[in-house]
Write a protein that holds these residues in place. Structure first.
Motif, mmCIF file in Angstrom:
data_model
loop_
_atom_site.group_PDB
_atom_site.id
_atom_site.type_symbol
_atom_site.label_atom_id
_atom_site.label_comp_id
_atom_site.label_asym_id
_atom_site.label_seq_id
_atom_site.Cartn_x
_atom_site.Cartn_y
_atom_site.Cartn_z
ATOM 1 N N VAL A 1 0.871 -1.175 0.000
ATOM 2 C CA VAL A 1 0.000 0.000 0.000
ATOM 3 C C VAL A 1 0.910 1.228 0.000
ATOM 4 C CG1 VAL A 1 -1.779 1.290 1.221
ATOM 5 C CG2 VAL A 1 -1.821 -1.220 1.236
ATOM 6 N N TYR A 2 0.669 2.120 -0.927
ATOM 7 C CA TYR A 2 1.491 3.319 -1.071
ATOM 8 C C TYR A 2 0.737 4.509 -0.498
ATOM 9 C CZ TYR A 2 4.880 0.829 -3.881
ATOM 10 O OH TYR A 2 5.863 -0.035 -4.291
ATOM 11 N N TYR A 3 1.425 5.245 0.366
ATOM 12 C CA TYR A 3 0.822 6.362 1.065
ATOM 13 C C TYR A 3 1.490 7.676 0.666
ATOM 14 C CZ TYR A 3 -1.082 2.824 4.230
ATOM 15 O OH TYR A 3 -1.743 1.739 4.770
ATOM 16 N N CYS A 4 0.687 8.677 0.504
ATOM 17 C CA CYS A 4 1.154 10.032 0.264
ATOM 18 C C CYS A 4 1.323 10.745 1.607
ATOM 19 C CB CYS A 4 0.122 10.763 -0.597
ATOM 20 S SG CYS A 4 0.486 12.486 -0.951
ATOM 21 N N ASN A 5 2.371 11.550 1.707
ATOM 22 C CA ASN A 5 2.663 12.277 2.938
ATOM 23 C C ASN A 5 2.958 13.736 2.621
ATOM 24 O OD1 ASN A 5 5.372 13.286 4.488
ATOM 25 N ND2 ASN A 5 3.898 12.435 5.915
ATOM 26 N N ALA A 6 2.453 14.606 3.476
ATOM 27 C CA ALA A 6 2.798 16.027 3.399
ATOM 28 C C ALA A 6 3.409 16.427 4.731
ATOM 29 C CB ALA A 6 1.560 16.867 3.109
ATOM 30 N N THR A 7 4.541 17.111 4.687
ATOM 31 C CA THR A 7 5.192 17.595 5.894
ATOM 32 C C THR A 7 5.425 19.089 5.759
ATOM 33 O OG1 THR A 7 6.319 15.485 6.232
ATOM 34 C CG2 THR A 7 7.174 17.386 7.423
#
Length: 117
Positions: free
Chosen positions: A92-98
């Protein structure tokens, strides 16, 4: 309300390619580092790629050459181009914003990538 919505996952044969997208809303996209992570069954989540607001990219050594991250700040969207996929890329590929100043992190719900013949 912050939302990161991934799309583009699916079933692909070994050696194939996929392009994932993640559209962000509710954040100032231009001041967020954007990244992709993945988690395979029974394994810890691992970092796949990162891109800064200015477009500088970084990858773990194991992902270099096959994966490419890009972003379109006008569309609040980040992409992950994946080539030469193999069975070990199934996850499962997850998008992240920091956020660059507060380091506040946001996550998408994930999109399944399955590499199988």
């Amino acid at each position: 309300q912050v939302q990161l919505v991934e799309s583009g996952g699916g079933l692909v044969q070994p050696g194939g390619s996929l392009r994932l997208s993640c559209k962000a809303s509710g954040i100032r996209f231009s001041i967020n580092d954007m990244g992709w992570y993945r988690q395979a069954p029974g394994k810890q989540r691992e970092w796949v790629a990162k891109i800064t607001p200015g477009g500088s990219t970084s990858y773990p050594d194991s992902m270099k050459g096959r994966f490419s991250i890009s972003r379109d700040n006008a569309k609040n969207t980040v992409y992950l181009q994946m080539n030469s996929l193999n069975l070990e890329d199934t996850a499962v590929y997850y998008c992240n914003a920091t956020q660059r100043f507060t380091l506040q992190k946001y996550w998408g719900q994930g999109t399944q990538v399955t590499v199988s013949s």
